[in-house]
Design a protein around this motif. Structure first.
Motif: not given
Ligand code: PEP
Length: 240
Positions: A90-94, A107-115, A137-151
């Motif tokens: 396993y690997i922790i990312i982000g 960058l997190i997105n690239l790391k996730i794909k590479s892992a 802004n919690t939900k807005q921030v999480l939404n962005k982190q999820i959609s960009l991180g897992l793009n």
């Protein structure tokens, strides 16, 4: 339930001696079929820890990687393939401690794909800062982190989400139960079929409150995971 130990930048070869307590506990733990323990030590300890935990059900993970899965001229960096090669599954990312020093969603997105390409499962950390929480802004921030991180991430089933409010990491503070239930639910609507963990100041005392929040699939544990007694207590109390 997942119990993931994040040792951060702590631990020497001597620290591995404390693992036998957790190994012995887990061997005889009646509910062990319900539990997945993953230790994420610093990269220097992945190999010796993997050897020590061979033939136990405890898994070893890494804490971060470079975004290129191939070798390259990146002094001081380690890629996901290299981590896999020495025993990480396993690997922790982000993690927010890395986001804070400039790790972007891209960058997190690239790391996730590479892992994932290297065959590691990903523990993807997301969470809002105190300022963002205060601004509601919690939900807005999480939404962005999820959609960009897992793009364009294909194997989302190999990604576990760890919701870690930045203000709760190492602070002794945890979110109100209602808020936490609501946030975890929100994350689950954004990324269906993924396990969602909570992380931030989990300890043997507050686990009683946290375990009653019934949509949490486990915990990412920092400080308390360095003490085998506390780590074992957290697991025991989750099932009491
Ligand atoms: C962490 O670093 O992921 C974490 C949750 O730390 P702590 O448990 O110490 O707050």
């Amino acid at each position: 339930m997942y119990f993931i130990a994040n040792w951060k930048m702590f631990g020497s070869l001597n620290s591995l001696n404390s693992l036998h307590k957790v190994v012995n506990f887990f061997k005889s733990f009646k509910k062990k079929k319900l539990v997945k323990i993953i230790y994420c030590p610093p990269s220097t300890l992945i190999r010796p820890m993997s050897k020590k935990l061979k033939n136990t059900n405890i898994i070893v993970g890494a804490q971060n990687c470079h975004e290129h899965e191939n070798y390259g001229a990146f002094t001081g960096s380690i890629n996901s393939n290299m981590l896999k090669n020495v025993g990480a599954k396993y690997i922790i990312i982000g993690h927010s401690e890395n986001r804070q020093f400039g790790e972007t969603n891209k960058l997190i997105n690239l790391k996730i794909k590479s892992a994932l390409k290297s065959g590691l499962k990903v523990i993807f950390c997301i969470g809002e800062t105190l300022k963002e929480k205060r601004k509601k802004n919690t939900k807005q921030v999480l939404n962005k982190q999820i959609s960009l991180g897992l793009n364009k991430v294909k194997n989302k089933n190999k990604v576990i989400i760890a919701y870690e409010p930045v203000w709760s990491i190492g602070s002794g503070l945890i979110p109100k139960s209602n808020d936490l239930f609501d946030t975890i639910n929100f994350i689950k609507t954004k990324i269906r079929n993924s396990k969602v963990l909570y992380g931030g100041s989990v300890n043997p005392k507050n686990i009683i409150e946290l375990k009653s929040i019934n949509n949490i699939d486990g915990f990412l544990i920092g400080g308390a995971s360095q003490d085998p007694k506390k780590f074992i207590d957290i697991i025991k109390k989750t099932y009491n």
